[in-house]
Design a protein around this motif. Structure first.
Motif, PDB file in Angstrom:
ATOM      1  N   ILE A 151     -14.556  26.189  -4.717  1.00 26.39           N
ATOM      2  CA  ILE A 151     -13.611  25.994  -3.380  1.00 26.39           C
ATOM      3  C   ILE A 151     -13.257  23.758  -4.511  1.00 26.39           C
ATOM      4  CG2 ILE A 151     -13.900  25.402  -1.363  1.00 26.39           C
ATOM      5  CD1 ILE A 151     -15.360  28.166  -0.871  1.00 26.39           C
ATOM      6  N   LYS A 152     -14.308  23.253  -4.921  1.00 27.91           N
ATOM      7  CA  LYS A 152     -14.367  22.031  -5.077  1.00 27.91           C
ATOM      8  C   LYS A 152     -13.210  21.685  -5.737  1.00 27.91           C
ATOM      9  CE  LYS A 152     -16.271  17.617  -4.240  1.00 27.91           C
ATOM     10  NZ  LYS A 152     -15.822  17.392  -2.980  1.00 27.91           N
ATOM     11  N   LEU A 153     -12.761  22.632  -6.461  1.00 28.85           N
ATOM     12  CA  LEU A 153     -11.716  22.484  -7.288  1.00 28.85           C
ATOM     13  C   LEU A 153     -10.153  22.075  -6.790  1.00 28.85           C
ATOM     14  CD1 LEU A 153     -12.639  24.970 -10.364  1.00 28.85           C
ATOM     15  CD2 LEU A 153     -12.747  22.210 -10.315  1.00 28.85           C
ATOM     16  N   THR A 154     -10.669  22.651  -5.325  1.00 29.63           N
ATOM     17  CA  THR A 154      -8.821  22.397  -5.043  1.00 29.63           C
ATOM     18  C   THR A 154      -8.891  21.153  -3.851  1.00 29.63           C
ATOM     19  OG1 THR A 154     -10.217  22.877  -2.514  1.00 29.63           O
ATOM     20  CG2 THR A 154      -9.434  25.233  -4.094  1.00 29.63           C
ATOM     21  N   THR A 155      -9.644  20.141  -3.837  1.00 28.38           N
ATOM     22  CA  THR A 155      -9.606  18.880  -3.745  1.00 28.38           C
ATOM     23  C   THR A 155      -9.118  18.105  -4.810  1.00 28.38           C
ATOM     24  OG1 THR A 155     -12.019  17.855  -4.651  1.00 28.38           O
ATOM     25  CG2 THR A 155     -11.233  19.107  -2.503  1.00 28.38           C
ATOM     26  N   LEU A 156      -9.204  18.472  -6.564  1.00 26.87           N
ATOM     27  CA  LEU A 156      -8.103  17.807  -7.157  1.00 26.87           C
ATOM     28  C   LEU A 156      -6.655  17.288  -7.253  1.00 26.87           C
ATOM     29  CD1 LEU A 156      -9.107  20.312 -10.224  1.00 26.87           C
ATOM     30  CD2 LEU A 156     -10.220  17.703  -9.761  1.00 26.87           C
ATOM     31  N   VAL A 171     -12.768  24.175 -16.747  1.00 27.54           N
ATOM     32  CA  VAL A 171     -13.417  24.232 -15.588  1.00 27.54           C
ATOM     33  C   VAL A 171     -14.834  23.722 -15.789  1.00 27.54           C
ATOM     34  CG1 VAL A 171     -14.384  25.620 -14.033  1.00 27.54           C
ATOM     35  CG2 VAL A 171     -12.523  26.503 -15.218  1.00 27.54           C
ATOM     36  N   ALA A 172     -15.617  23.222 -16.370  1.00 28.13           N
ATOM     37  CA  ALA A 172     -16.713  22.567 -16.393  1.00 28.13           C
ATOM     38  C   ALA A 172     -16.757  20.349 -15.848  1.00 28.13           C
ATOM     39  CB  ALA A 172     -17.508  22.584 -17.939  1.00 28.13           C
ATOM     40  N   VAL A 173     -15.338  19.719 -16.909  1.00 32.43           N
ATOM     41  CA  VAL A 173     -14.570  18.713 -16.662  1.00 32.43           C
ATOM     42  C   VAL A 173     -14.123  18.928 -15.533  1.00 32.43           C
ATOM     43  CG1 VAL A 173     -12.924  17.238 -17.777  1.00 32.43           C
ATOM     44  CG2 VAL A 173     -14.536  18.891 -19.205  1.00 32.43           C
ATOM     45  N   ALA A 174     -13.074  19.616 -15.110  1.00 32.03           N
ATOM     46  CA  ALA A 174     -12.665  19.939 -14.444  1.00 32.03           C
ATOM     47  C   ALA A 174     -13.376  19.696 -12.652  1.00 32.03           C
ATOM     48  CB  ALA A 174     -11.667  20.496 -13.412  1.00 32.03           C
ATOM     49  N   THR A 175     -13.959  20.341 -12.894  1.00 32.73           N
ATOM     50  CA  THR A 175     -15.465  19.806 -12.112  1.00 32.73           C
ATOM     51  C   THR A 175     -16.150  18.647 -11.794  1.00 32.73           C
ATOM     52  OG1 THR A 175     -16.231  22.606 -12.605  1.00 32.73           O
ATOM     53  CG2 THR A 175     -17.426  21.351 -11.616  1.00 32.73           C
ATOM     54  N   GLU A 176     -16.650  17.896 -12.932  1.00 31.63           N
ATOM     55  CA  GLU A 176     -16.651  16.505 -12.809  1.00 31.63           C
ATOM     56  C   GLU A 176     -15.628  16.076 -11.820  1.00 31.63           C
ATOM     57  OE1 GLU A 176     -20.239  15.552 -13.201  1.00 31.63           O
ATOM     58  OE2 GLU A 176     -20.487  17.284 -14.116  1.00 31.63           O
ATOM     59  N   ILE A 177     -14.811  16.522 -12.660  1.00 28.65           N
ATOM     60  CA  ILE A 177     -13.849  15.558 -11.918  1.00 28.65           C
ATOM     61  C   ILE A 177     -13.642  15.413 -10.245  1.00 28.65           C
ATOM     62  CG2 ILE A 177     -11.441  14.740 -12.532  1.00 28.65           C
ATOM     63  CD1 ILE A 177     -11.282  15.147 -14.814  1.00 28.65           C
ATOM     64  N   SER A 178     -13.188  16.060 -10.050  1.00 27.79           N
ATOM     65  CA  SER A 178     -13.593  17.273  -8.571  1.00 27.79           C
ATOM     66  C   SER A 178     -14.311  16.310  -7.666  1.00 27.79           C
ATOM     67  CB  SER A 178     -13.610  18.173  -8.195  1.00 27.79           C
ATOM     68  OG  SER A 178     -14.639  19.036  -8.865  1.00 27.79           O
ATOM     69  N   ARG A 179     -15.605  15.873  -8.129  1.00 25.68           N
ATOM     70  CA  ARG A 179     -16.652  14.723  -7.588  1.00 25.68           C
ATOM     71  C   ARG A 179     -16.356  13.663  -7.013  1.00 25.68           C
ATOM     72  NH1 ARG A 179     -21.092  18.612  -8.969  1.00 25.68           N
ATOM     73  NH2 ARG A 179     -21.368  19.137 -10.518  1.00 25.68           N
ATOM     74  N   TYR A 180     -14.816  13.458  -7.380  1.00 24.08           N
ATOM     75  CA  TYR A 180     -14.976  12.112  -6.656  1.00 24.08           C
ATOM     76  C   TYR A 180     -13.976  11.764  -6.328  1.00 24.08           C
ATOM     77  CZ  TYR A 180     -18.036  10.655 -10.273  1.00 24.08           C
ATOM     78  OH  TYR A 180     -19.815  10.665 -10.754  1.00 24.08           O
ATOM     79  N   VAL A 182     -10.001  10.335  -4.563  1.00 21.56           N
ATOM     80  CA  VAL A 182      -8.043  11.177  -5.302  1.00 21.56           C
ATOM     81  C   VAL A 182      -8.085   9.861  -6.389  1.00 21.56           C
ATOM     82  CG1 VAL A 182      -5.864  10.902  -4.225  1.00 21.56           C
ATOM     83  CG2 VAL A 182      -7.768  12.171  -3.014  1.00 21.56           C
ATOM     84  N   ASP A 183      -8.749   8.101  -5.303  1.00 21.48           N
ATOM     85  CA  ASP A 183      -8.076   7.211  -6.530  1.00 21.48           C
ATOM     86  C   ASP A 183      -8.959   6.990  -7.107  1.00 21.48           C
ATOM     87  OD1 ASP A 183      -7.630   6.519  -4.009  1.00 21.48           O
ATOM     88  OD2 ASP A 183      -9.002   4.752  -3.361  1.00 21.48           O
ATOM     89  N   ILE A 184     -10.383   8.100  -7.406  1.00 16.99           N
ATOM     90  CA  ILE A 184     -10.196   7.322  -9.629  1.00 16.99           C
ATOM     91  C   ILE A 184      -9.593   8.679 -10.135  1.00 16.99           C
ATOM     92  CG2 ILE A 184     -12.916   8.427 -10.021  1.00 16.99           C
ATOM     93  CD1 ILE A 184     -14.086   6.713  -8.775  1.00 16.99           C
ATOM     94  N   GLN A 185      -9.949  10.057  -9.184  1.00 14.84           N
ATOM     95  CA  GLN A 185      -9.066  11.446  -9.893  1.00 14.84           C
ATOM     96  C   GLN A 185      -7.718  10.803 -10.314  1.00 14.84           C
ATOM     97  OE1 GLN A 185      -8.894  15.412  -7.997  1.00 14.84           O
ATOM     98  NE2 GLN A 185     -11.156  14.350  -7.191  1.00 14.84           N
ATOM     99  N   THR A 186      -6.654  10.105  -9.570  1.00 13.78           N
ATOM    100  CA  THR A 186      -5.811   9.520  -9.643  1.00 13.78           C
ATOM    101  C   THR A 186      -5.694   8.412 -10.790  1.00 13.78           C
ATOM    102  OG1 THR A 186      -4.711   9.644  -7.889  1.00 13.78           O
ATOM    103  CG2 THR A 186      -3.071   8.583  -9.133  1.00 13.78           C
ATOM    104  N   ASP A 187      -6.222   7.381 -11.233  1.00 11.92           N
ATOM    105  CA  ASP A 187      -7.318   6.556 -12.334  1.00 11.92           C
ATOM    106  C   ASP A 187      -7.647   7.130 -14.186  1.00 11.92           C
ATOM    107  OD1 ASP A 187      -6.878   3.442 -12.240  1.00 11.92           O
ATOM    108  OD2 ASP A 187      -8.280   4.162 -13.484  1.00 11.92           O
ATOM    109  N   VAL A 188      -8.056   8.008 -13.514  1.00 16.28           N
ATOM    110  CA  VAL A 188      -8.527   9.155 -14.846  1.00 16.28           C
ATOM    111  C   VAL A 188      -7.578   9.876 -15.258  1.00 16.28           C
ATOM    112  CG1 VAL A 188     -10.006  11.212 -15.664  1.00 16.28           C
ATOM    113  CG2 VAL A 188     -11.384   9.601 -13.800  1.00 16.28           C
ATOM    114  N   TYR A 189      -6.500  10.508 -14.244  1.00 16.33           N
ATOM    115  CA  TYR A 189      -5.683  11.508 -15.177  1.00 16.33           C
ATOM    116  C   TYR A 189      -4.877   9.869 -15.821  1.00 16.33           C
ATOM    117  CZ  TYR A 189      -1.423  13.462 -15.671  1.00 16.33           C
ATOM    118  OH  TYR A 189      -0.423  14.411 -16.615  1.00 16.33           O
ATOM    119  N   ASN A 190      -4.092   9.906 -14.770  1.00 11.93           N
ATOM    120  CA  ASN A 190      -2.664   8.403 -15.391  1.00 11.93           C
ATOM    121  C   ASN A 190      -3.851   7.650 -16.800  1.00 11.93           C
ATOM    122  OD1 ASN A 190      -1.294   8.824 -13.642  1.00 11.93           O
ATOM    123  ND2 ASN A 190      -1.610   7.672 -12.403  1.00 11.93           N
ATOM    124  N   SER A 191      -5.378   7.592 -17.241  1.00 16.10           N
ATOM    125  CA  SER A 191      -5.175   6.807 -18.069  1.00 16.10           C
ATOM    126  C   SER A 191      -6.277   7.314 -19.420  1.00 16.10           C
ATOM    127  CB  SER A 191      -6.666   4.921 -17.421  1.00 16.10           C
ATOM    128  OG  SER A 191      -6.582   4.754 -16.251  1.00 16.10           O
TER     129      SER A 191
END
Length: 409
Positions: A151-156, A171-180, A182-191
């Motif tokens: 369910i935490k993946l829905t916050t991605l 999914v494991a990588v996405a799960t780690e990213i979903s712990r943070y 929106v600001d951190i997720q956006t920067d991780v994606y763009n960078s």
């Protein structure tokens, strides 16, 4: 074309072949996105072999139409394939709640469900109020931890969510990213994850490496700060509560910089005021290259004067640290350490008394330095006073008394 009943017919369920023109999707289907390529592939299969599994529908009251309970993907593919009708299981007496429950259950047991579809379906099941995590875990044969993690993946953010379904990240990588956030997720994606990123691209990395890189690049080590971190121990922004493995004694890293900054500023401000209460003749100051503008502004608003330091300070002596018994091999060694500590305490007390006397006599000036990361106490020799001041000690005493009164206020 009307529905044609075939073979099975019970009180509330019947098998039928129904015109696609009489069928419409429902609003409560947890599956919202349909991949065009997979729909086309399914349509080709339906053209060759027909529908292998019937869809579920229920009659729409007051009409000759039907609403899909489950199987919308098969319905859409049949339209693409140019079919006129479809095999269906008709539920003649199904409430809205039961229809939504069937839709959720059918989606969760599909073999081709994507991770994000599963996450949305699980979230819909919990949000419906008909399940809690324990009952849903029993229903689908998964653990509560599995359900919460999915369910935490829905916050991605959508960009990263798409990378899961296209299998460009696991999914494991996405799960780690979903712990943070929106600001951190956006920067991780763009960078690091966006198409075209060649330097420091994280695609293909395993989850543990991604977790460490996020912690290193996007969080701040709490051990660098001295404020009370008892609340941080259970904070969801503390990486010690996000990561699966943490070293013993680790305080974690903070992924909420605004909260960290406010706690740090509050701590420095309180420490500065407490230090002034202990040494009321001291002056607040800051150096040219190490200052905390926010703390300085708060102290100024409180009525304190802050000088710019014009020389080098001698650090005020630090209080000795008491020895800990568990760090010694024998009682004798610990007793010797305690005796040495007591001697240091006495020496420290005498040195502080000496400095206090010098400060009161005007021989030295105490300064509380507001730095970027800490507040420290130091002193320097007081410059010689002009002759008129030396001949007028009452004026100097009055000046110190006025300053002391202002600081107490």
């Amino acid at each position: 074309m009307e529905a044609t009943a075939i073979q099975t017919n019970t009180a509330n369920v019947q098998e039928a072949t129904i015109s696609l023109a009489l069928i419409q999707p429902s609003n409560y289907n947890p599956r919202k996105n349909f991949d065009e390529q997979s729909l086309t592939e399914l349509a080709d299969s339906i053209s060759r072999q027909g529908i292998l599994h019937a869809i579920g529908v229920r009659p729409i009251a007051g009409t000759d139409r039907y609403e899909i309970v489950y199987g919308e993907r098969r319905y859409r593919a049949s339209l693409i394939a140019g079919k006129e009708d479809i095999k269906a299981t008709v539920y003649t007496d199904l409430s809205d709640d039961e229809a939504e429950q069937n839709a959720i259950a059918e989606n969760l047991h599909r073999q081709d469900i994507t991770p994000m579809e599963e996450a949305e379906t699980l979230k819909a099941a919990i949000d419906s109020g008909r399940y809690d995590y324990a009952t849903l875990a029993t229903q689908i044969g998964k653990s509560e931890t599995y359900i919460r993690t999915r369910i935490k993946l829905t916050t991605l953010i959508p960009e990263i969510a798409r990378l899961i379904d296209t299998e460009e990240i696991t999914v494991a990588v996405a799960t780690e990213i979903s712990r943070y956030g929106v600001d951190i997720q956006t920067d991780v994606y763009n960078s690091h994850l966006k198409d075209g990123v060649t330097c420091n691209n994280w695609r293909g990395m395993n989850a543990s490496n991604v977790a460490r890189l996020i912690e290193k690049n996007y969080t701040t080590d709490l051990s660098r700060y001295r404020f009370d971190k008892s609340a941080c121990a259970s904070c969801p922004f503390n990486t010690i509560n996000l990561l699966l493995f943490c070293e013993d004694g680790c305080e974690g890293n903070c992924s909420n910089p605004s909260c960290l900054r406010e706690k740090h500023i509050g701590y420095l401000t309180d420490k500065a005021v407490d230090m002034l209460n202990e040494h009321p003749t001291a002056n607040f100051c800051h150096s040219e290259y190490d200052r905390n503008e926010r703390v300085n502004a708060l102290l100024t608003e409180m009525g304190y004067d802050i000088e710019k330091l014009g020389g080098y300070l001698t650090p005020y002596p630090f209080e000795p640290i008491a020895p800990q018994s568990d760090r010694f091999d024998t009682e004798e060694e610990y007793a010797e350490a305690v005796k040495a500590y007591e001697g240091k305490v006495e020496a420290h007390r005498e040195k502080c008394a000496e400095l206090t006397a010098k400060a009161e006599a005007g021989e030295i000036t105490l300064y509380i330095t507001i730095g970027r990361n800490d507040v420290t106490l130091g002193y320097m020799a007081t410059p010689a006073k002009p002759s008129e001041d030396c001949n007028n000690p009452k004026a100097e005493i009055a000046k110190l008394e006025a300053k002391d009164k202002r600081n107490k206020e």
